[in-house]
Design a protein around this motif. Sequence first.
Motif, PDB file in Angstrom:
ATOM      1  N   ALA A 158      -5.910  -1.550  -9.209  1.00  0.00           N
ATOM      2  CA  ALA A 158      -7.248  -2.059  -8.614  1.00  0.00           C
ATOM      3  C   ALA A 158      -8.037  -2.707  -9.822  1.00  0.00           C
ATOM      4  O   ALA A 158      -8.535  -3.805  -9.552  1.00  0.00           O
ATOM      5  N   ALA A 161      -6.343  -6.278 -10.142  1.00  0.00           N
ATOM      6  CA  ALA A 161      -6.804  -7.149  -9.120  1.00  0.00           C
ATOM      7  C   ALA A 161      -8.129  -7.737  -9.225  1.00  0.00           C
ATOM      8  O   ALA A 161      -8.470  -8.751  -8.666  1.00  0.00           O
ATOM      9  N   VAL A 167     -12.277  -6.074  -5.214  1.00  0.00           N
ATOM     10  CA  VAL A 167     -11.256  -5.526  -4.561  1.00  0.00           C
ATOM     11  C   VAL A 167     -11.883  -4.506  -3.437  1.00  0.00           C
ATOM     12  O   VAL A 167     -12.672  -3.767  -3.687  1.00  0.00           O
ATOM     13  N   VAL A 170      -6.486  -1.472  -1.511  1.00  0.00           N
ATOM     14  CA  VAL A 170      -5.469  -1.249  -2.493  1.00  0.00           C
ATOM     15  C   VAL A 170      -4.302  -0.540  -1.794  1.00  0.00           C
ATOM     16  O   VAL A 170      -4.865   0.564  -1.255  1.00  0.00           O
ATOM     17  N   TRP A 181       2.461  -2.691  -5.512  1.00  0.00           N
ATOM     18  CA  TRP A 181       1.138  -2.482  -4.763  1.00  0.00           C
ATOM     19  C   TRP A 181       0.615  -3.804  -4.292  1.00  0.00           C
ATOM     20  O   TRP A 181       0.920  -4.939  -4.551  1.00  0.00           O
ATOM     21  N   ALA A 183      -3.165  -5.689  -3.025  1.00  0.00           N
ATOM     22  CA  ALA A 183      -4.449  -5.765  -3.142  1.00  0.00           C
ATOM     23  C   ALA A 183      -5.293  -6.845  -2.549  1.00  0.00           C
ATOM     24  O   ALA A 183      -4.762  -7.861  -2.256  1.00  0.00           O
ATOM     25  N   THR A 185      -8.860  -8.893  -2.086  1.00  0.00           N
ATOM     26  CA  THR A 185     -10.077  -9.204  -2.883  1.00  0.00           C
ATOM     27  C   THR A 185     -10.947 -10.252  -2.152  1.00  0.00           C
ATOM     28  O   THR A 185     -10.453 -11.004  -1.093  1.00  0.00           O
TER      29      THR A 185
END
Length: 210
Positions: A158, A161, A167, A170, A181, A183, A185
């Motif tokens: 997190a 990103a 963010v 996630v 992972w 993410a 945004t």
Amino acid sequence: MKRNIVIATLTAAALATGGTVAAFAAGDDEPTTTQRQTDTSAHEAADHDDDSADDQDDDASEDRTALPDGSLTAAEAIAAALKHTPGTALSVDLDDDGADAWKVSVVKGDGTEYDVRIAPDSGKVLGAQRDTGDDNDADDRAELAAVKGAKTDAREAALAAAHQGTVTEVGLDDDNGAVFWTADTVKDGKHSEWTVALDSGKVTQDRDDD
């Protein structure tokens, strides 16, 4: 009688010049034509302003992923959830795609999974509910194993990103056995998707992101 003469005179003058006239007499209670037109225009303008305000309210309610200033970040929500329910965080997202609460999925040491809800304004734990779903299949176990041995956890993903925008989510995903992972945004009203490597924490824009 004089009133009729005045109206007739004004009407004749208007017809002679090709124009129009709004007839009135002193002491009349009825609004003139000009007054009625002004009142109508005022009402139309007010209705237009009301419609514009409604449209703005609708736009604001639709884009609920925009967190107010001072709200907890995704990384801070994960930290608060793990403090309350120690374990391994697998995901974090804004509950119901809104700013009502952060929802953090945490797997404890005994394998039980909990959804921990965190208030975005205060960081207060609103509740922790055990996930009793039976969808813990081989892929889920493989993802959990990969995360436990990874250098980059959910909180660090997190944070990485966050350089790309605010963010809002996630989670974990895999591609041909490779776990990473993901993410989401938002920045300047634009939503983007990213992948974050478990080993290096490198952030790459999702190739499927439009």
